[in-house]
Write a protein that holds these residues in place. Structure first.
Motif, PDB file in Angstrom:
ATOM      1  N   UNK A  12      77.679  -0.527 -60.263  1.00 15.03           N
ATOM      2  CA  UNK A  12      78.399  -1.026 -59.035  1.00 15.03           C
ATOM      3  C   UNK A  12      79.937  -0.928 -59.091  1.00 15.03           C
ATOM      4  N   UNK A  13      80.254  -1.072 -60.431  1.00 15.37           N
ATOM      5  CA  UNK A  13      81.826  -0.968 -60.450  1.00 15.37           C
ATOM      6  C   UNK A  13      82.449   0.404 -60.679  1.00 15.37           C
ATOM      7  N   UNK A  14      81.563   1.327 -60.703  1.00 12.60           N
ATOM      8  CA  UNK A  14      82.253   2.664 -60.806  1.00 12.60           C
ATOM      9  C   UNK A  14      82.461   3.297 -59.501  1.00 12.60           C
ATOM     10  N   UNK A  15      83.500   4.022 -59.243  1.00 12.72           N
ATOM     11  CA  UNK A  15      83.948   4.693 -58.320  1.00 12.72           C
ATOM     12  C   UNK A  15      82.926   5.919 -57.803  1.00 12.72           C
ATOM     13  N   UNK A  16      82.811   6.141 -56.457  1.00 15.72           N
ATOM     14  CA  UNK A  16      81.768   7.056 -56.131  1.00 15.72           C
ATOM     15  C   UNK A  16      81.682   8.179 -57.000  1.00 15.72           C
TER      16      UNK A  16
ATOM     17  N   UNK B 287      77.134  26.049 -63.219  1.00 15.06           N
ATOM     18  CA  UNK B 287      78.055  26.160 -61.912  1.00 15.06           C
ATOM     19  C   UNK B 287      77.409  25.408 -60.589  1.00 15.06           C
ATOM     20  N   UNK B 288      76.259  24.812 -60.620  1.00 15.01           N
ATOM     21  CA  UNK B 288      75.619  24.104 -59.647  1.00 15.01           C
ATOM     22  C   UNK B 288      76.087  22.787 -59.634  1.00 15.01           C
ATOM     23  N   UNK B 289      76.974  22.327 -60.783  1.00 18.10           N
ATOM     24  CA  UNK B 289      77.106  20.775 -60.746  1.00 18.10           C
ATOM     25  C   UNK B 289      78.549  20.656 -59.969  1.00 18.10           C
ATOM     26  N   UNK B 290      78.643  19.794 -59.374  1.00 14.77           N
ATOM     27  CA  UNK B 290      79.894  19.319 -58.697  1.00 14.77           C
ATOM     28  C   UNK B 290      80.543  18.547 -59.669  1.00 14.77           C
ATOM     29  N   UNK B 291      81.795  18.922 -60.119  1.00 22.10           N
ATOM     30  CA  UNK B 291      82.560  18.186 -61.184  1.00 22.10           C
ATOM     31  C   UNK B 291      82.962  16.999 -60.731  1.00 22.10           C
ATOM     32  N   UNK B 292      82.993  16.405 -59.455  1.00 20.08           N
ATOM     33  CA  UNK B 292      83.412  15.097 -59.160  1.00 20.08           C
ATOM     34  C   UNK B 292      84.817  14.980 -58.837  1.00 20.08           C
ATOM     35  N   UNK B 293      85.396  16.024 -58.909  1.00 17.26           N
ATOM     36  CA  UNK B 293      87.104  16.009 -58.521  1.00 17.26           C
ATOM     37  C   UNK B 293      87.288  15.720 -57.190  1.00 17.26           C
ATOM     38  N   UNK B 294      88.164  14.992 -56.746  1.00 21.28           N
ATOM     39  CA  UNK B 294      88.534  15.099 -55.241  1.00 21.28           C
ATOM     40  C   UNK B 294      88.507  16.088 -54.239  1.00 21.28           C
ATOM     41  N   UNK B 295      88.917  17.212 -54.713  1.00 17.02           N
ATOM     42  CA  UNK B 295      89.120  18.470 -54.170  1.00 17.02           C
ATOM     43  C   UNK B 295      87.708  18.970 -54.039  1.00 17.02           C
ATOM     44  N   UNK B 296      86.702  18.936 -55.139  1.00 18.31           N
ATOM     45  CA  UNK B 296      85.354  19.556 -55.084  1.00 18.31           C
ATOM     46  C   UNK B 296      84.489  18.571 -53.986  1.00 18.31           C
ATOM     47  N   UNK B 297      84.830  17.373 -54.297  1.00 17.22           N
ATOM     48  CA  UNK B 297      83.873  16.368 -53.465  1.00 17.22           C
ATOM     49  C   UNK B 297      84.354  16.660 -51.958  1.00 17.22           C
TER      50      UNK B 297
ATOM     51  N   UNK C  80      85.365  19.352 -50.442  1.00 13.67           N
ATOM     52  CA  UNK C  80      84.785  20.554 -50.178  1.00 13.67           C
ATOM     53  C   UNK C  80      83.276  20.763 -50.091  1.00 13.67           C
ATOM     54  N   UNK C  81      82.811  19.954 -50.767  1.00 16.85           N
ATOM     55  CA  UNK C  81      81.121  19.973 -50.663  1.00 16.85           C
ATOM     56  C   UNK C  81      80.477  19.274 -49.390  1.00 16.85           C
ATOM     57  N   UNK C  82      79.741  20.136 -48.769  1.00 16.35           N
ATOM     58  CA  UNK C  82      79.266  19.597 -47.549  1.00 16.35           C
ATOM     59  C   UNK C  82      78.110  18.572 -47.847  1.00 16.35           C
ATOM     60  N   UNK C  83      77.792  18.518 -48.879  1.00 16.73           N
ATOM     61  CA  UNK C  83      76.533  17.397 -49.087  1.00 16.73           C
ATOM     62  C   UNK C  83      77.376  16.015 -49.346  1.00 16.73           C
ATOM     63  N   UNK C  84      78.516  15.854 -49.534  1.00 14.65           N
ATOM     64  CA  UNK C  84      79.234  14.966 -49.595  1.00 14.65           C
ATOM     65  C   UNK C  84      80.319  14.525 -48.478  1.00 14.65           C
ATOM     66  N   UNK C  85      80.164  15.280 -47.437  1.00 14.32           N
ATOM     67  CA  UNK C  85      80.975  15.092 -46.152  1.00 14.32           C
ATOM     68  C   UNK C  85      80.972  13.679 -45.850  1.00 14.32           C
ATOM     69  N   UNK C  86      82.297  13.232 -45.620  1.00 19.15           N
ATOM     70  CA  UNK C  86      82.165  12.060 -45.084  1.00 19.15           C
ATOM     71  C   UNK C  86      81.773  10.644 -45.966  1.00 19.15           C
ATOM     72  N   UNK C  87      81.441  11.013 -47.269  1.00 23.55           N
ATOM     73  CA  UNK C  87      81.169   9.787 -48.013  1.00 23.55           C
ATOM     74  C   UNK C  87      82.453   9.155 -48.713  1.00 23.55           C
ATOM     75  N   UNK C  88      83.227   9.809 -48.932  1.00 27.85           N
ATOM     76  CA  UNK C  88      84.468   9.318 -49.816  1.00 27.85           C
ATOM     77  C   UNK C  88      85.841   9.193 -48.879  1.00 27.85           C
TER      78      UNK C  88
END
Length: 95
Positions: A22-26, A68-78, A80-88
């Motif tokens: 729980x101490x990790x950022x999203x 290539x299907x792994x989201x690298x978790x960068x601000x830009x990638x997150x 741009x990914x519709x799966x994470x829209x509005x989460x961060x």
């Protein structure tokens, strides 16, 4: 993934030495959680069982050397990914 938080917490403690997920950022949490089936832990057992049933929805499909299907978790990638829209929310720079 959210149905398996206790399992993820266990694997995180073993493989990444992270005592409290729980101490990790999203972005960090999701980047590491996505890779858990690669290790010999409970999430690999769950992923293998799920794939054995033919139910691979939501599981990473990784052939050796192909990630290539792994989201690298960068601000830009997150963002741009519709799966994470509005989460961060990153707030405004400098504020």
């Amino acid at each position: 993934m959210l149905d398996h938080l206790d399992d993820l917490a266990s694997d995180f403690s073993v493989f990444h030495r992270i005592a409290d997920i729980t101490l990790l950022d999203g972005p960090t949490f999701f980047r590491l959680a996505w890779r858990m089936p690669a290790y010999e832990g409970v999430m690999r057992v769950r992923a293998t069982a799920q794939q054995g049933d033919g139910d691979t929805a939501g599981m990473p499909h990784m052939a050796p050397g192909r990630y290539e299907e792994i989201n690298p978790g960068t601000r830009t990638a997150l963002a741009a990914d519709p799966a994470f829209a509005g989460l961060f929310s990153y707030g405004s720079p400098g504020g």
